[in-house]
Motif scaffolding. Sequence first.
Motif, PDB file in Angstrom:
ATOM      1  N   PRO A  27       9.068  -6.269  -9.877  1.00  8.16           N
ATOM      2  CA  PRO A  27       9.910  -7.265  -9.193  1.00  8.16           C
ATOM      3  C   PRO A  27      10.335  -6.854  -7.780  1.00  8.16           C
ATOM      4  O   PRO A  27      10.482  -7.711  -6.907  1.00  8.16           O
ATOM      5  CB  PRO A  27      11.132  -7.389 -10.104  1.00  8.16           C
ATOM      6  N   ASN A  28      10.519  -5.565  -7.549  1.00 12.09           N
ATOM      7  CA  ASN A  28      10.876  -5.119  -6.192  1.00 12.09           C
ATOM      8  C   ASN A  28       9.751  -5.383  -5.201  1.00 12.09           C
ATOM      9  O   ASN A  28       9.996  -5.685  -4.037  1.00 12.09           O
ATOM     10  CB  ASN A  28      11.228  -3.632  -6.192  1.00 12.09           C
ATOM     11  N   ALA A  29       8.510  -5.278  -5.650  1.00 12.93           N
ATOM     12  CA  ALA A  29       7.376  -5.553  -4.778  1.00 12.93           C
ATOM     13  C   ALA A  29       7.330  -7.034  -4.411  1.00 12.93           C
ATOM     14  O   ALA A  29       7.016  -7.390  -3.273  1.00 12.93           O
ATOM     15  CB  ALA A  29       6.077  -5.129  -5.446  1.00 12.93           C
ATOM     16  N   ILE A  30       7.662  -7.893  -5.363  1.00 15.28           N
ATOM     17  CA  ILE A  30       7.706  -9.334  -5.081  1.00 15.28           C
ATOM     18  C   ILE A  30       8.796  -9.638  -4.061  1.00 15.28           C
ATOM     19  O   ILE A  30       8.599 -10.419  -3.128  1.00 15.28           O
ATOM     20  CB  ILE A  30       7.915 -10.126  -6.389  1.00 15.28           C
ATOM     21  N   THR A  31       9.950  -8.984  -4.226  1.00 13.78           N
ATOM     22  CA  THR A  31      11.055  -9.176  -3.288  1.00 13.78           C
ATOM     23  C   THR A  31      10.668  -8.733  -1.883  1.00 13.78           C
ATOM     24  O   THR A  31      10.956  -9.432  -0.904  1.00 13.78           O
ATOM     25  CB  THR A  31      12.294  -8.391  -3.760  1.00 13.78           C
ATOM     26  N   ALA A  42       4.387  -5.942   5.928  1.00 15.26           N
ATOM     27  CA  ALA A  42       5.216  -6.243   4.761  1.00 15.26           C
ATOM     28  C   ALA A  42       4.390  -6.221   3.479  1.00 15.26           C
ATOM     29  O   ALA A  42       4.855  -5.735   2.447  1.00 15.26           O
ATOM     30  CB  ALA A  42       5.894  -7.600   4.940  1.00 15.26           C
ATOM     31  N   LEU A  43       3.179  -6.738   3.529  1.00 19.86           N
ATOM     32  CA  LEU A  43       2.313  -6.721   2.335  1.00 19.86           C
ATOM     33  C   LEU A  43       1.888  -5.301   1.981  1.00 19.86           C
ATOM     34  O   LEU A  43       1.815  -4.949   0.800  1.00 19.86           O
ATOM     35  CB  LEU A  43       1.097  -7.617   2.547  1.00 19.86           C
ATOM     36  N   ILE A  44       1.624  -4.489   2.989  1.00 18.50           N
ATOM     37  CA  ILE A  44       1.311  -3.082   2.723  1.00 18.50           C
ATOM     38  C   ILE A  44       2.510  -2.402   2.074  1.00 18.50           C
ATOM     39  O   ILE A  44       2.366  -1.618   1.137  1.00 18.50           O
ATOM     40  CB  ILE A  44       0.886  -2.368   4.021  1.00 18.50           C
ATOM     41  N   GLY A  45       3.707  -2.730   2.570  1.00 19.77           N
ATOM     42  CA  GLY A  45       4.919  -2.185   1.960  1.00 19.77           C
ATOM     43  C   GLY A  45       5.095  -2.644   0.527  1.00 19.77           C
ATOM     44  O   GLY A  45       5.516  -1.874  -0.344  1.00 19.77           O
ATOM     45  N   ALA A  46       4.779  -3.901   0.253  1.00 22.26           N
ATOM     46  CA  ALA A  46       4.894  -4.417  -1.116  1.00 22.26           C
ATOM     47  C   ALA A  46       3.905  -3.719  -2.046  1.00 22.26           C
ATOM     48  O   ALA A  46       4.246  -3.393  -3.190  1.00 22.26           O
ATOM     49  CB  ALA A  46       4.658  -5.925  -1.133  1.00 22.26           C
ATOM     50  N   PHE A  47       2.692  -3.482  -1.577  1.00 20.17           N
ATOM     51  CA  PHE A  47       1.721  -2.749  -2.387  1.00 20.17           C
ATOM     52  C   PHE A  47       2.200  -1.321  -2.647  1.00 20.17           C
ATOM     53  O   PHE A  47       2.037  -0.792  -3.749  1.00 20.17           O
ATOM     54  CB  PHE A  47       0.343  -2.716  -1.721  1.00 20.17           C
ATOM     55  N   ALA A  48       2.810  -0.691  -1.636  1.00 19.94           N
ATOM     56  CA  ALA A  48       3.323   0.667  -1.814  1.00 19.94           C
ATOM     57  C   ALA A  48       4.466   0.689  -2.830  1.00 19.94           C
ATOM     58  O   ALA A  48       4.516   1.570  -3.692  1.00 19.94           O
ATOM     59  CB  ALA A  48       3.792   1.227  -0.469  1.00 19.94           C
ATOM     60  N   VAL A  49       5.370  -0.268  -2.742  1.00 18.09           N
ATOM     61  CA  VAL A  49       6.469  -0.344  -3.708  1.00 18.09           C
ATOM     62  C   VAL A  49       5.918  -0.545  -5.107  1.00 18.09           C
ATOM     63  O   VAL A  49       6.358   0.104  -6.061  1.00 18.09           O
ATOM     64  CB  VAL A  49       7.449  -1.477  -3.330  1.00 18.09           C
ATOM     65  N   ASN A  50       4.951  -1.424  -5.248  1.00 13.00           N
ATOM     66  CA  ASN A  50       4.358  -1.679  -6.556  1.00 13.00           C
ATOM     67  C   ASN A  50       3.680  -0.423  -7.110  1.00 13.00           C
ATOM     68  O   ASN A  50       3.783  -0.120  -8.295  1.00 13.00           O
ATOM     69  CB  ASN A  50       3.355  -2.823  -6.470  1.00 13.00           C
ATOM     70  N   HIS A  51       3.020   0.312  -6.243  1.00 16.63           N
ATOM     71  CA  HIS A  51       2.313   1.520  -6.682  1.00 16.63           C
ATOM     72  C   HIS A  51       3.303   2.589  -7.139  1.00 16.63           C
ATOM     73  O   HIS A  51       3.089   3.228  -8.171  1.00 16.63           O
ATOM     74  CB  HIS A  51       1.450   2.045  -5.540  1.00 16.63           C
ATOM     75  N   PHE A  52       4.368   2.807  -6.393  1.00 18.07           N
ATOM     76  CA  PHE A  52       5.301   3.869  -6.708  1.00 18.07           C
ATOM     77  C   PHE A  52       6.278   3.518  -7.815  1.00 18.07           C
ATOM     78  O   PHE A  52       6.821   4.402  -8.463  1.00 18.07           O
ATOM     79  CB  PHE A  52       6.063   4.315  -5.460  1.00 18.07           C
ATOM     80  N   ARG A  53       6.525   2.220  -8.057  1.00 14.07           N
ATOM     81  CA  ARG A  53       7.484   1.804  -9.071  1.00 14.07           C
ATOM     82  C   ARG A  53       6.858   1.511 -10.425  1.00 14.07           C
ATOM     83  O   ARG A  53       7.574   1.145 -11.349  1.00 14.07           O
ATOM     84  CB  ARG A  53       8.251   0.555  -8.594  1.00 14.07           C
ATOM     85  N   GLN A  54       5.562   1.653 -10.555  1.00 12.70           N
ATOM     86  CA  GLN A  54       4.914   1.413 -11.860  1.00 12.70           C
ATOM     87  C   GLN A  54       5.343   2.477 -12.842  1.00 12.70           C
ATOM     88  O   GLN A  54       5.554   3.625 -12.504  1.00 12.70           O
ATOM     89  CB  GLN A  54       3.402   1.427 -11.730  1.00 12.70           C
ATOM     90  N   ASP A  55       5.455   2.086 -14.091  1.00 11.00           N
ATOM     91  CA  ASP A  55       5.885   3.030 -15.151  1.00 11.00           C
ATOM     92  C   ASP A  55       4.842   4.071 -15.423  1.00 11.00           C
ATOM     93  O   ASP A  55       3.711   3.889 -15.512  1.00 11.00           O
ATOM     94  CB  ASP A  55       6.189   2.256 -16.435  1.00 11.00           C
TER      95      ASP A  55
END
Length: 58
Positions: free
Chosen positions: A12-16, A45-58
């Motif tokens: 959800p943080n990546a979507i935000t 911003a999209l690169i940042g969203a991909f980075a957030v998604n990558h680092f926040r995965q369980d």
Amino acid sequence: MSEKSSRKAVHPNAITVAIMGAFLSVFIAGRNQSVIAGEIFLALALIGAFAVNHFRQD
């Protein structure tokens, strides 16, 4: 039998980050009257969203 999907959900943080980045890119493009600046910010911003998604995965 329950089978787990091989696809992981988007955090959800990546979507935000992606949504806020899209709004800010439109604002920057309108404020500066430059579509290129908005597109560059959207790409960042999209690169940042991909980075957030990558680092926040369980």
